[in-house]
Design a protein around this motif. Structure first.
Motif, mmCIF file in Angstrom:
data_model
loop_
_atom_site.group_PDB
_atom_site.id
_atom_site.type_symbol
_atom_site.label_atom_id
_atom_site.label_comp_id
_atom_site.label_asym_id
_atom_site.label_seq_id
_atom_site.Cartn_x
_atom_site.Cartn_y
_atom_site.Cartn_z
ATOM 1 N N ARG A 112 102.684 -20.243 -88.687
ATOM 2 C CA ARG A 112 103.730 -19.217 -88.721
ATOM 3 C C ARG A 112 103.232 -17.917 -88.094
ATOM 4 O O ARG A 112 102.639 -17.080 -88.778
ATOM 5 C CB ARG A 112 104.171 -18.964 -90.165
ATOM 6 N N ASP A 277 103.237 -19.926 -98.141
ATOM 7 C CA ASP A 277 104.664 -19.624 -98.075
ATOM 8 C C ASP A 277 104.877 -18.139 -98.365
ATOM 9 O O ASP A 277 105.617 -17.438 -97.662
ATOM 10 C CB ASP A 277 105.376 -20.491 -99.127
ATOM 11 N N ASP A 281 105.926 -15.123 -95.533
ATOM 12 C CA ASP A 281 107.164 -14.347 -95.666
ATOM 13 C C ASP A 281 106.852 -12.854 -95.680
ATOM 14 O O ASP A 281 107.584 -12.049 -95.102
ATOM 15 C CB ASP A 281 107.906 -14.709 -96.961
HETATM 16 MG MG MG Z 1 109.570 -19.549 -97.646
#
Ligand code: MG
Ligand code: NAI
Length: 394
Positions: A112, A277, A281
């Motif tokens: 990411r 995660d 974010d």
């Molecule tokens: Mg998420």
């Protein structure tokens, strides 16, 4: 015949809006691909009792490359209520098709990237000592272990007797031994050395290839001694093959605080599934949020690229659509990188950068407007206009 075949899985809601936009950009940049549509999402749960139909799994197994929009998922009880009456009480249980896809194909490396674009009004700014402000450039790439940890799915409320018995062999379980079964919930955090090594190796290789000076392991080894401890131990081993790259270690809680203090100091970050995660974010929030957050789920054979955002049902039916297609288009650029079309990927990112820097075409989120049809009369670009502007800058 095209050089590549990509499985296109729009899914639900705005997934159906943004995925075709990304394909328009891929076509415009000259990516030699054809796209096969594949079913995924809520509609297939309701009609077939399976949001990830076997035919979609087969297409992915065959073509190895996927572009995915977003899906809608709902809590257990609601999911059961919406299931086709003919399928009820037949043992169908809703399970997230993305989590399923990641586990099915062992897409264990999730990447990411969170990079700020110059001129994005959503970029993080920070106060300086003299009362002014500055905008630190953020260029962090989060490597999230994608298949294990707290998302492994090994969990119970009222665990079976053998599990309780096993837990009772641990001295720390003493405090819980009298809790009634129905009042006891367990989600097991599972780490394996093999998966730790794979995510860390991928992260160090990426850091080396792209010139990052550090890899930060972001876990909580002082408390989660076994799982986070294993990640840290393997990190020290893997690092031996990359002596030019520094290995840093932060705790997830402290990292969330430092994030807004010195985000420019971080390069590649590695974390387990849940912490990955969370930290991804948080970094995404510094560079524009959900309209900009892209990701790749990468296994040995199959790779699937998707924006981090969900199906945003509120905006799914708006005509013209207003959501920002950039997260999806950046995900498509990651697909280009993955297949070695790096020059085309760079052109796509540069075109996005040019549109943002110019500042004339901005979707509602970039203008900090409330979402809704009136955003357009207040000057926001539509989804299509944003894509058109990007294509014009290729
Ligand atoms: Mg998420
Ligand atoms: P969401 O990401 O769909 O939307 C949250 C809010 O973020 C939206 O209301 C909108 O204001 C903004 N937003 C999202 N994407 C945007 C874009 N491209 N451009 C501009 N603004 C954007 O998350 P929410 O509302 O919590 O969940 C909606 C559904 O999506 C749920 O059913 C959830 O389970 C599912 N979901 C699916 C994901 C996936 O497919 N990977 C990830 C997250 C949620």
């Amino acid at each position: 015949m095209a050089k590549y075949t990509v499985v296109a899985m729009p899914g639900d809601g705005i997934g159906k809006v943004v995925l075709p936009e990304a394909i328009r950009v891929l076509d415009a940049v000259g990516f030699d691909a054809e796209y096969v549509h594949a079913d995924i999402g809520w509609e297939f749960w309701v009609k077939e009792g399976n949001p990830l139909p076997e035919r979609t799994v087969e297409l992915l197994a065959e073509h190895k490359l996927g572009l995915f929009g977003a899906i809608t998922s709902k809590p257990k009880a609601e999911a059961a209520k919406e299931l086709d009456p003919a399928l009820r009480d037949k043992g169908y249980v809703y399970f997230s098709p993305i989590v399923g896809m990641r586990q099915r194909f062992n897409l264990d490396v999730c990447i990411r990237p969170c990079r700020s674009f110059k001129g994005n009004p959503l970029n993080f700014i920070r106060r300086t000592a003299d009362g002014g402000f500055e905008e630190p450039p953020v260029d962090a790439v989060i490597f999230r272990q994608n298949t294990e940890g707290l998302y492994a799915g090994v969990e119970w409320t009222d665990p079976p007797e053998v599990v309780r018995k096993a837990l009772e062999t641990h001295p720390k379980f003493e405090r819980f031994k009298d809790v009634p079964g129905e009042d006891l919930a367990l989600s097991v955090r599972i780490f394996t050395r093999r998966a730790c090594r794979r995510i860390l190796t991928a992260a160090f290789q990426y850091a080396k290839k792209h010139g990052y000076r550090s890899v930060t392991v972001c876990e909580k080894p002082n408390v989660l001694r076994e799982t986070s401890g294993m990640m840290e131990e393997v990190a020290r081993e893997v690092r031996k093959d990359f002596p030019e790259i520094e290995l840093w270690s932060t705790n997830i809680d402290a990292q969330m605080m430092w994030l807004t203090k010195n985000p420019e100091d971080y390069g590649v970050i590695v974390a387990g599934n849940l912490f990955g995660d969370i930290v991804s974010d948080a970094f995404a929030g510094l560079v524009g949020g959900l309209g900009f957050a892209c990701s790749g789920n990468i296994g040995d054979e199959v790779a699937v690229f998707e924006p981090t955002h969900g199906s945003a049902p509120k905006y799914a039916e708006l005509d013209p659509p207003i959501v920002n297609p950039i997260a999806m288009i950046l995900s498509a650029a990651m697909l280009l990188d993955h297949v070695g079309e790096e020059e085309k990927a760079k052109r796509v990112r540069d075109a996005i950068g040019a549109v943002i820097a110019e500042g004339k075409v901005r979707t509602y989120d970039m203008m900090k407007l409330p979402g809704g049809p009136e955003a357009i009369s207040r000057g926001a670009a539509t989804t299509t206009q944003m894509t058109d502007a990007i294509i014009a800058n290729l």
